[in-house]
Design a protein around this motif. Structure first.
Motif, mmCIF file in Angstrom:
data_model
loop_
_atom_site.group_PDB
_atom_site.id
_atom_site.type_symbol
_atom_site.label_atom_id
_atom_site.label_comp_id
_atom_site.label_asym_id
_atom_site.label_seq_id
_atom_site.Cartn_x
_atom_site.Cartn_y
_atom_site.Cartn_z
ATOM 1 N N TRP A 113 -0.224 6.756 -14.533
ATOM 2 C CA TRP A 113 -0.758 5.567 -13.858
ATOM 3 C C TRP A 113 -0.315 5.585 -12.408
ATOM 4 C CZ3 TRP A 113 2.420 1.120 -12.383
ATOM 5 C CH2 TRP A 113 1.676 0.100 -11.781
ATOM 6 N N THR A 114 -1.240 5.283 -11.499
ATOM 7 C CA THR A 114 -0.899 5.227 -10.079
ATOM 8 C C THR A 114 -0.616 3.789 -9.692
ATOM 9 O OG1 THR A 114 -2.270 7.162 -9.579
ATOM 10 C CG2 THR A 114 -1.639 5.757 -7.731
ATOM 11 N N SER A 115 0.656 3.515 -9.432
ATOM 12 C CA SER A 115 1.060 2.189 -8.963
ATOM 13 C C SER A 115 0.550 1.988 -7.542
ATOM 14 C CB SER A 115 2.581 2.056 -8.995
ATOM 15 O OG SER A 115 3.003 0.897 -8.310
ATOM 16 N N PRO A 116 -0.100 0.857 -7.251
ATOM 17 C CA PRO A 116 -0.656 0.653 -5.901
ATOM 18 C C PRO A 116 0.399 0.468 -4.816
ATOM 19 C CG PRO A 116 -1.721 -0.778 -7.512
ATOM 20 C CD PRO A 116 -0.494 -0.218 -8.163
ATOM 21 N N HIS A 140 0.855 11.631 -5.392
ATOM 22 C CA HIS A 140 1.490 10.489 -4.734
ATOM 23 C C HIS A 140 2.909 10.335 -5.277
ATOM 24 C CE1 HIS A 140 -2.900 9.544 -4.900
ATOM 25 N NE2 HIS A 140 -2.700 9.347 -3.607
ATOM 26 N N VAL A 141 3.866 10.781 -4.511
ATOM 27 C CA VAL A 141 5.270 10.623 -4.886
ATOM 28 C C VAL A 141 5.790 9.396 -4.146
ATOM 29 C CG1 VAL A 141 7.557 11.680 -4.951
ATOM 30 C CG2 VAL A 141 5.513 13.106 -5.223
ATOM 31 N N GLY A 142 5.818 8.265 -4.844
ATOM 32 C CA GLY A 142 6.193 7.010 -4.197
ATOM 33 C C GLY A 142 7.202 6.211 -4.981
ATOM 34 N N GLY A 143 7.918 6.896 -5.903
ATOM 35 C CA GLY A 143 9.000 6.237 -6.613
ATOM 36 C C GLY A 143 8.557 5.230 -7.651
ATOM 37 N N VAL A 144 9.552 4.615 -8.296
ATOM 38 C CA VAL A 144 9.277 3.606 -9.319
ATOM 39 C C VAL A 144 10.401 2.579 -9.304
ATOM 40 C CG1 VAL A 144 10.415 4.946 -11.160
ATOM 41 C CG2 VAL A 144 8.738 3.201 -11.753
ATOM 42 N N THR A 145 10.025 1.317 -9.514
ATOM 43 C CA THR A 145 10.977 0.217 -9.700
ATOM 44 C C THR A 145 10.701 -0.407 -11.059
ATOM 45 O OG1 THR A 145 10.999 -0.258 -7.319
ATOM 46 C CG2 THR A 145 11.858 -1.952 -8.794
ATOM 47 N N ASN A 173 0.852 -1.184 0.000
ATOM 48 C CA ASN A 173 0.000 0.000 0.000
ATOM 49 C C ASN A 173 0.896 1.245 0.000
ATOM 50 O OD1 ASN A 173 -2.217 1.723 0.160
ATOM 51 N ND2 ASN A 173 -2.392 1.538 2.380
ATOM 52 N N TRP A 174 1.493 1.511 -1.140
ATOM 53 C CA TRP A 174 2.436 2.625 -1.292
ATOM 54 C C TRP A 174 2.203 3.250 -2.681
ATOM 55 C CZ3 TRP A 174 5.728 4.591 2.356
ATOM 56 C CH2 TRP A 174 6.714 5.484 1.938
ATOM 57 N N PRO A 175 1.131 4.040 -2.826
ATOM 58 C CA PRO A 175 0.788 4.561 -4.153
ATOM 59 C C PRO A 175 1.839 5.517 -4.707
ATOM 60 C CG PRO A 175 -0.581 5.565 -2.459
ATOM 61 C CD PRO A 175 0.183 4.476 -1.788
#
Length: 309
Positions: free
Chosen positions: A203-206, A275-280, A186-188
C-alpha cells in the motif's frame, strides 16, 4: 483532514456548498490573496467576499494572516488544506464468532530499521530521536507510537483457533502513515505487509499528516511532527486479500497457513521500492483511532455429528 458523516463535519460541507467559495479555493491554490484581490477577481464586493472567507476559515479550509500592506495592515487569505478524506458509515457486519487479538505498538519481536526513527509512550519520548538502539530499551513495551524511514518491524502473536473451528476470514486493522521530516501530506511511501512470511501486498501511504492534532494525541506531543494516520483494514479470505474492500493480492487464508499456532506480522519499507518514505504506526493514545494493531479471525463451528454412544 478526515471527515465523517456527522454534525461535526457540517461546517466543511457547508463551506463547499457554494460556487463562490469553490472559486476562492481555486484562486488561493495558485497563490495567497488579500480581500481586495479576491473581490476584483470574482467581481464581487469586499463585504460579500468577507462573508465567504469567514465560512471557509471556520471550516479550517483556509486561514487569514494579518500582514503589512500599502495602506496599513491587510488580511491575506492562504489555502490551509490540500486534501480531505470522507469516511462513510459502513454496513454493520453479520454477527458471527471470532477470536480477537490486539498487539500493542511496542510489543514487536524483531526489527531492522534505518533513521529517521523513534518511539514514545503516551507520557514521553523513549531515549533519543534517530537512534535505533532505543528500540531495545525495556520501556519500549509501553510505546504507543513509533516510526522509521526504511526497514521492517515484526510482531508475533498467538492463534487461538480450535480444530473444531473453520476460519472464514482474517481482518487486520491498524493506523499508519508515512514518515517525513516534520510533516508532509504529500510524502508517498510504499509499505509492504507480510503474514507468516507471505507477502500480502503493498500500500502506498499518501503522506505524513500534521494539518490538525490527532484526536487522541497527547497534549505534550509537539505540533510540528506526525499527528495521525489513516486506518487501514486488511482482509484475508478464501478468495484473496483486500485492503479497505479493494483487491490487494491473490493470497488466501490457506496461503498464509492460518492454522499455525503462532503468527508473525511484518510491516516493511523496502530499500528498492519506488517510494521510500518511511512508516509511522499509531497505537492507543495517539492518532485518530484509539486502538493498537487488531487481528480478528472470524470462524464457523464445524458441524460434526457425534455417533458415539
Amino acid at each position: 483532514m478526515e471527515l465523517d458523516i456527522s454534525k461535526h463535519s457540517l461546517p466543511v460541507f457547508e463551506a463547499l456548498a457554494s460556487n463562490v467559495r469553490i472559486n476562492i479555493i481555486h484562486l488561493l491554490a495558485d497563490q495567497p490573496r488579500n480581500m481586495k484581490e479576491l473581490a476584483e477577481a470574482l467581481g464581487l464586493s469586499s463585504a460579500i467576499i468577507s462573508m465567504h472567507v469567514k465560512k471557509l476559515e471556520k471550516a479550517g479550509i483556509i486561514r487569514t494572516d494579518r500582514v503589512p500592506g500599502k495602506g496599513g495592515v491587510q488580511k491575506l487569505c492562504v489555502l490551509y488544506m490540500d486534501r480531505m478524506e470522507i469516511v462513510f458509515p459502513t454496513k454493520k457486519p453479520v454477527s458471527r464468532d471470532f477470536h480477537q487479538m490486539e498487539v500493542s505498538i511496542g510489543h514487536f519481536t524483531d526489527l531492522q530499521i534505518r533513521p529517521t526513527c523513534g518511539l514514545a509512550t503516551p507520557e514521553k519520548i523513549i531515549g533519543e530521536f534517530d537512534d535505533p538502539r532505543y528500540f531495545f530499551e525495556g520501556e519500549r513495551v509501553n510505546a504507543k507510537i513509533l516510526w522509521f524511514y526504511q526497514g521492517y518491524i515484526e510482531y508475533r502473536l498467538s492463534n487461538y483457533l480450535l480444530t473444531s473451528q473453520h476460519p472464514q476470514e482474517l481482518e487486520i486493522s491498524l493506523e499508519l502513515s508515512s514518515e517525513a521530516p516534520f510533516t508532509n501530506s504529500n510524502w508517498p511511501s510504499d509499505i509492504d505487509f507480510y503474514l507468516n512470511d507471505v507477502h500480502l501486498g503493498q500500500w502506498t501511504s499518501p503522506g505524513d499528516y500534521g494539518d490538525s492534532r490527532g484526536k487522541f494525541t497527547p497534549e505534550w506531543w509537539p505540533s510540528v511532527v506526525n499527528q495521525y494516520g489513516l486506518l487501514k483494514n486488511i482482509r484475508i479470505t478464501g478468495e484473496g486479500t483486500f485492503l479497505d474492500g479493494n483487491p490487494l493480492s491473490a493470497v488466501t487464508l490457506d496461503d498464509i497457513h492460518v492454522r499455525e499456532k503462532q503468527w508473525t506480522f511484518r510491516i516493511a519499507v523496502q530499500e528498492d521500492s519506488d517510494h521510500v518514505g518511511g512508516v509511522t504506526l499509531f497505537g492507543s493514545g495517539f492518532g485518530n483511532y484509539d486502538q493498537d494493531i487488531v487481528f480478528r479471525l472470524a470462524y464457523k463451528e464445524n458441524e460434526q455429528k457425534n455417533n458415539e454412544i
